[in-house]
Design a protein around this motif. Structure first.
Motif, PDB file in Angstrom:
ATOM      1  N   LEU A  12      -6.801  -0.870   5.196  1.00 24.26           N
ATOM      2  CA  LEU A  12      -6.780  -1.975   3.973  1.00 24.26           C
ATOM      3  C   LEU A  12      -8.200  -2.665   4.532  1.00 24.26           C
ATOM      4  O   LEU A  12      -9.107  -2.963   3.546  1.00 24.26           O
ATOM      5  N   LYS A  13      -8.541  -2.827   5.663  1.00 19.02           N
ATOM      6  CA  LYS A  13      -9.785  -3.970   5.898  1.00 19.02           C
ATOM      7  C   LYS A  13     -10.977  -2.752   5.482  1.00 19.02           C
ATOM      8  O   LYS A  13     -11.895  -3.368   4.965  1.00 19.02           O
ATOM      9  N   SER A  14     -11.145  -1.796   5.729  1.00 19.61           N
ATOM     10  CA  SER A  14     -12.110  -0.921   5.587  1.00 19.61           C
ATOM     11  C   SER A  14     -12.211  -0.614   4.143  1.00 19.61           C
ATOM     12  O   SER A  14     -13.570  -0.078   3.633  1.00 19.61           O
ATOM     13  N   ASN A  15     -11.687  -0.876   3.286  1.00 16.94           N
ATOM     14  CA  ASN A  15     -11.479  -0.769   1.947  1.00 16.94           C
ATOM     15  C   ASN A  15     -11.400  -1.863   0.786  1.00 16.94           C
ATOM     16  O   ASN A  15     -11.051  -1.549  -0.194  1.00 16.94           O
ATOM     17  N   GLY A  16     -11.764  -2.889   1.740  1.00 14.45           N
ATOM     18  CA  GLY A  16     -11.780  -4.048   0.755  1.00 14.45           C
ATOM     19  C   GLY A  16     -10.475  -4.712   0.279  1.00 14.45           C
ATOM     20  O   GLY A  16     -10.511  -5.711  -0.496  1.00 14.45           O
ATOM     21  N   PHE A  17      -9.341  -4.350   1.145  1.00 13.27           N
ATOM     22  CA  PHE A  17      -8.219  -5.040   0.917  1.00 13.27           C
ATOM     23  C   PHE A  17      -7.773  -5.969   1.964  1.00 13.27           C
ATOM     24  O   PHE A  17      -6.487  -5.984   2.526  1.00 13.27           O
ATOM     25  N   LYS A  18      -8.657  -6.612   2.617  1.00 16.42           N
ATOM     26  CA  LYS A  18      -8.337  -7.471   3.926  1.00 16.42           C
ATOM     27  C   LYS A  18      -7.551  -8.700   3.812  1.00 16.42           C
ATOM     28  O   LYS A  18      -7.789  -9.293   2.788  1.00 16.42           O
ATOM     29  N   PRO A  19      -6.526  -8.554   4.559  1.00 17.88           N
ATOM     30  CA  PRO A  19      -5.590  -9.708   4.395  1.00 17.88           C
ATOM     31  C   PRO A  19      -6.010 -10.811   4.754  1.00 17.88           C
ATOM     32  O   PRO A  19      -7.039 -10.899   5.537  1.00 17.88           O
ATOM     33  N   GLU A  20      -5.557 -12.030   4.328  1.00 15.86           N
ATOM     34  CA  GLU A  20      -6.348 -13.400   4.372  1.00 15.86           C
ATOM     35  C   GLU A  20      -5.972 -13.771   5.982  1.00 15.86           C
ATOM     36  O   GLU A  20      -6.780 -14.498   6.567  1.00 15.86           O
ATOM     37  N   TRP A  31      -1.582  -4.841   1.026  1.00 17.03           N
ATOM     38  CA  TRP A  31      -0.821  -3.211   1.022  1.00 17.03           C
ATOM     39  C   TRP A  31      -0.573  -3.235  -0.723  1.00 17.03           C
ATOM     40  O   TRP A  31      -0.907  -2.144  -1.197  1.00 17.03           O
ATOM     41  N   LEU A  32       0.263  -4.216  -1.219  1.00 16.49           N
ATOM     42  CA  LEU A  32       0.708  -3.895  -2.717  1.00 16.49           C
ATOM     43  C   LEU A  32      -0.428  -3.821  -3.619  1.00 16.49           C
ATOM     44  O   LEU A  32      -0.373  -3.138  -4.429  1.00 16.49           O
ATOM     45  N   ARG A  33      -1.243  -4.637  -3.381  1.00 18.03           N
ATOM     46  CA  ARG A  33      -2.629  -4.599  -4.351  1.00 18.03           C
ATOM     47  C   ARG A  33      -3.167  -3.046  -4.190  1.00 18.03           C
ATOM     48  O   ARG A  33      -3.743  -2.390  -5.081  1.00 18.03           O
ATOM     49  N   ALA A  34      -3.599  -2.679  -3.133  1.00 13.62           N
ATOM     50  CA  ALA A  34      -4.068  -1.174  -2.839  1.00 13.62           C
ATOM     51  C   ALA A  34      -3.083  -0.399  -3.515  1.00 13.62           C
ATOM     52  O   ALA A  34      -3.557   0.613  -4.029  1.00 13.62           O
ATOM     53  N   PHE A  35      -1.705  -0.332  -3.400  1.00 12.35           N
ATOM     54  CA  PHE A  35      -0.942   0.494  -3.692  1.00 12.35           C
ATOM     55  C   PHE A  35      -1.072   0.523  -5.116  1.00 12.35           C
ATOM     56  O   PHE A  35      -0.852   1.622  -5.726  1.00 12.35           O
ATOM     57  N   TYR A  36      -0.822  -0.632  -6.063  1.00 13.59           N
ATOM     58  CA  TYR A  36      -0.863  -0.816  -7.343  1.00 13.59           C
ATOM     59  C   TYR A  36      -2.250  -0.164  -7.802  1.00 13.59           C
ATOM     60  O   TYR A  36      -2.372   0.633  -9.069  1.00 13.59           O
ATOM     61  N   TRP A  85      -1.595   5.867   7.020  1.00  4.67           N
ATOM     62  CA  TRP A  85      -1.228   6.104   8.459  1.00  4.67           C
ATOM     63  C   TRP A  85      -2.409   6.999   8.815  1.00  4.67           C
ATOM     64  O   TRP A  85      -3.008   7.175   9.747  1.00  4.67           O
ATOM     65  N   PHE A  86      -2.428   8.101   7.921  1.00  5.77           N
ATOM     66  CA  PHE A  86      -3.301   9.412   8.250  1.00  5.77           C
ATOM     67  C   PHE A  86      -4.821   8.871   8.225  1.00  5.77           C
ATOM     68  O   PHE A  86      -5.711   9.195   9.242  1.00  5.77           O
ATOM     69  N   TYR A  87      -5.178   8.025   7.181  1.00 12.23           N
ATOM     70  CA  TYR A  87      -6.552   7.636   7.056  1.00 12.23           C
ATOM     71  C   TYR A  87      -6.908   6.275   7.842  1.00 12.23           C
ATOM     72  O   TYR A  87      -8.067   5.909   7.755  1.00 12.23           O
ATOM     73  N   GLY A  88      -6.038   5.705   8.483  1.00 12.18           N
ATOM     74  CA  GLY A  88      -6.123   4.322   9.144  1.00 12.18           C
ATOM     75  C   GLY A  88      -7.022   4.161  10.170  1.00 12.18           C
ATOM     76  O   GLY A  88      -7.313   2.912  10.402  1.00 12.18           O
ATOM     77  N   SER A  89      -7.995   5.103  10.589  1.00 11.16           N
ATOM     78  CA  SER A  89      -8.946   4.824  11.720  1.00 11.16           C
ATOM     79  C   SER A  89     -10.144   4.345  10.873  1.00 11.16           C
ATOM     80  O   SER A  89     -11.043   4.367  11.664  1.00 11.16           O
ATOM     81  N   GLY A  90      -9.936   4.068   9.839  1.00 10.10           N
ATOM     82  CA  GLY A  90     -11.337   3.291   8.996  1.00 10.10           C
ATOM     83  C   GLY A  90     -11.746   3.956   7.766  1.00 10.10           C
ATOM     84  O   GLY A  90     -12.587   3.765   7.039  1.00 10.10           O
ATOM     85  N   GLY A  91     -10.957   5.067   7.430  1.00 10.06           N
ATOM     86  CA  GLY A  91     -10.784   5.861   6.066  1.00 10.06           C
ATOM     87  C   GLY A  91     -11.830   5.541   5.293  1.00 10.06           C
ATOM     88  O   GLY A  91     -12.012   5.567   4.224  1.00 10.06           O
TER      89      GLY A  91
END
Length: 91
Positions: A12-20, A31-36, A85-91
């Motif tokens: 999420l952080k690496s792809n512009g969806f950083k939580p506040e 997570w939901l923003r990215a999912f949608y 989970w699979f790409y979570g190392s910075g994907g």
């Protein structure tokens, strides 16, 4: 249920969806923003999964059963969760 996971957080952080903040509520919102944003792509990816059932744990299910399963929102969320989970190392 959306699982607060460090790998998902990394994606999420690496792809512009950083939580506040570090709260679950903020993580879930990101997570939901990215999912949608990815939902249409996920749905398209799931449409033909019945064609590879012999390579899965669902190999005894009928095509109709699998086709029903892969249209469920919870299934799409789980696919996305596994992707994070699979790409979570910075994907």
């Amino acid at each position: 249920m959306i699982i607060y996971d460090s790998r998902a957080l990394g994606w999420l952080k690496s792809n512009g969806f950083k939580p506040e903040d570090n709260s679950y509520a903020s993580f879930r919102e990101s997570w939901l923003r990215a999912f949608y944003e990815k939902e249409k792509e996920i749905k398209l990816s799931c449409v033909d999964l019945h064609n590879v059932k012999k390579y899965s744990h669902a190999n005894t299910a009928t095509d109709k059963e699998i086709q029903q399963l892969v249209t469920e929102t919870w299934f799409h969320e789980r696919v996305f969760d596994k992707y994070l989970w699979f790409y979570g190392s910075g994907g």
